[in-house]
Scaffold this active site. Structure first.
Site, PDB file in Angstrom:
ATOM      1  CE1 TYR A 260      14.343  31.324   4.854  1.00  0.00           C
ATOM      2  CE2 TYR A 260      14.423  28.949   4.526  1.00  0.00           C
ATOM      3  CZ  TYR A 260      14.280  30.234   4.017  1.00  0.00           C
ATOM      4  OH  TYR A 260      14.061  30.417   2.678  1.00  0.00           O
TER       5      TYR A 260
ATOM      6  CE  LYS B 233      -0.286  -0.118   5.049  1.00  0.00           C
ATOM      7  NZ  LYS B 233      -1.142  -0.426   6.211  1.00  0.00           N
TER       8      LYS B 233
HETATM    9  C1  LIG Z   1      -0.381  -1.548   6.845  1.00  0.00           C
HETATM   10  C2  LIG Z   1      -1.002  -2.777   7.363  1.00  0.00           C
HETATM   11  C3  LIG Z   1      -0.226  -3.910   7.635  1.00  0.00           C
HETATM   12  C4  LIG Z   1       1.292  -3.905   7.587  1.00  0.00           C
HETATM   13  O1  LIG Z   1       1.767  -3.293   8.786  1.00  0.00           O
HETATM   14  P1  LIG Z   1       3.332  -3.170   9.067  1.00  0.00           P
HETATM   15  O2  LIG Z   1       3.423  -2.623  10.460  1.00  0.00           O
HETATM   16  O3  LIG Z   1       3.875  -2.212   8.066  1.00  0.00           O
HETATM   17  O4  LIG Z   1       3.898  -4.528   8.925  1.00  0.00           O
HETATM   18  C5  LIG Z   1      -0.877  -5.066   7.997  1.00  0.00           C
HETATM   19  N1  LIG Z   1      -2.233  -5.105   8.118  1.00  0.00           N
HETATM   20  C6  LIG Z   1      -2.996  -4.021   7.896  1.00  0.00           C
HETATM   21  C7  LIG Z   1      -4.475  -4.122   8.063  1.00  0.00           C
HETATM   22  C8  LIG Z   1      -2.422  -2.828   7.529  1.00  0.00           C
HETATM   23  O5  LIG Z   1      -3.197  -1.758   7.320  1.00  0.00           O
END
Ligand SMILES: *Cc1c(COP(=O)(O)O)cnc(C)c1O
Length: 369
Positions: free
Chosen positions: A255, A35
């Site tokens: 800055y 994702k």
């Molecule tokens: C993003 C996500 C994962 C993966 O989590 P990590 O901590 O990056 O391993 C697993 N399950 C769900 C439902 C998620 O949204």
């Protein structure tokens, strides 16, 4: 030459990390979570690299899945947030997507949908995260309802850990207890382990693991764990020094002049800033690697530049700088910016040149794009 700000993605490292996830629960399956553009690593190149060995992929939503299908990825893809409206169901059914279902409105939409192929549902149980899913009291009825539908091909029992990144948290065991209670009433394949669960909670291993951050070589744990040593960092954010100045005690840098030299200080300016995705929150003292030597950033991060301390460092214009990567873990930088490696990775912007190593090409050679 172009501006040197570059993110380099080592696809071979990602394949290694996926194999590590598989080896920890060897009898089971693992979704590669890609994702958010594979946590900023590029969903299409990452999925292409893993396509031959990943059991399936996971993304947040249908747009992310469609990007992979258009690129020719054929393995099943789970939508972790499910679908948002009934008009997504045809695409889901026709493109071999699996969908999370976490509320009654979605069940109602499936019930009245006319789709060609029945759906693979990941029915979400809320075991304590309190973000998505049916409560333990509601779950069996939701499961029964879906089970009876001709539109449903299979149901996987899915939940999510809130605190598995803390090995001492008692919440994880409580969540597992709730999961197992429901699993007895609703016999289905089960999935709960994220990276943290996959890496250190073997009691959480079920039919499907869901490794995300670990694929990119970053540990989910605030306190390091022995297993972290086996992860290979995949992303390197790098640039070069574009200016060097010798400053006097009392001179201010950047800055608002938040850094004032207390002694003669050599300052390097590097081509990297918050518009590239390096966090503006990074404090003076945040580590950085210049020419293989460890030093610190000083003063405020600007949109396009950062100033670094070169005092006593052997470096000049054109020399390489690593902001995070194999020499300096993102997990070391993140706390200096009050964040976690996940946001560092997903924050990289399009202005940064993207390079890939370890890609498969038709000639079997390594290619960089
Ligand atoms: C993003 C996500 C994962 C993966 O989590 P990590 O901590 O990056 O391993 C697993 N399950 C769900 C439902 C998620 O949204």
């Amino acid at each position: 030459m172009a501006r040197p700000a570059t993110v380099t993605i080592d696809l071979e490292a990602i394949a290694h990390n996926y194999r590590l996830a598989k080896s920890l629960a060897p009898e089971q399956q693992a979704l590669a979570v890609v994702k958010a553009n594979a946590y900023g690593h590029g969903a299409v190149p990452v999925a292409r690299k893993l396509e031959s060995e990943a059991d399936a992929f996971a993304v947040a939503c249908i747009e992310e899945a469609a990007e992979l299908r258009v690129a020719g990825i054929r393995k099943p893809i789970l939508l972790l947030e499910g679908f948002f409206s009934a008009d997504e169901l045809n695409y889901i059914s026709e493109h071999n997507l699996w969908t999370a279902v976490h509320n009654q409105q979605q069940i109602d939409a499936i019930t009245s949908a006319s789709i060609k192929k029945p759906l693979h549902i990941w029915l979400k149980l809320d075991t304590g995260m309190h973000r998505l899913g049916f409560s333990a009291a509601e779950y069996p009825a939701a499961w029964q309802q879906l089970k009876a539908l001709p539109q449903v091909a299979s149901i996987t029992l899915m939940s999510h850990f809130s605190s598995a990144d803390d090995p001492h948290s008692p919440v994880t065991a409580a969540q597992l207890q709730c999961l197992d209670d429901i699993s007895r009433q609703c016999p289905s394949p089960v999935s709960i382990a994220n990276s943290a669960g996959t890496l250190i909670h073997s009691s959480a291993h079920r039919q499907w693991q869901r490794p995300g951050i670990m694929l990119y070589g970053s540990s989910p744990f605030a306190e390091g764990q022995a297993i972290d040593q086996q992860l290979r960092p995949a992303m390197t954010l790098s640039t070069e020094i574009i200016a060097v100045h010798d400053l006097q005690p009392g001179d201010a840098v950047g800055y608002s002049g938040t850094f004032v030299c207390d002694k003669a200080t050599r300052v390097g300016t590097i081509a990297m800033g918050y518009a590239d995705g390096y966090p503006r929150q990074a404090k003076t003292g945040t580590p950085v690697i210049v020419n293989g030597q460890r030093t610190r950033i000083i003063g405020r991060v600007s949109m396009d530049m950062i100033t670094v301390d070169l005092t006593g460092i052997n470096a000049g214009i054109g020399d390489p700088v690593e902001l995070w990567g194999k020499q300096l873990l993102a997990n070391e930088v993140a706390p200096c910016c009050d964040t976690i490696s996940y946001t560092l990775f997903t924050g990289i912007t399009r202005r940064v040149h993207h390079r890939y190593t370890g890609q498969r090409s038709s000639g079997g050679l390594l290619t960089a794009v």
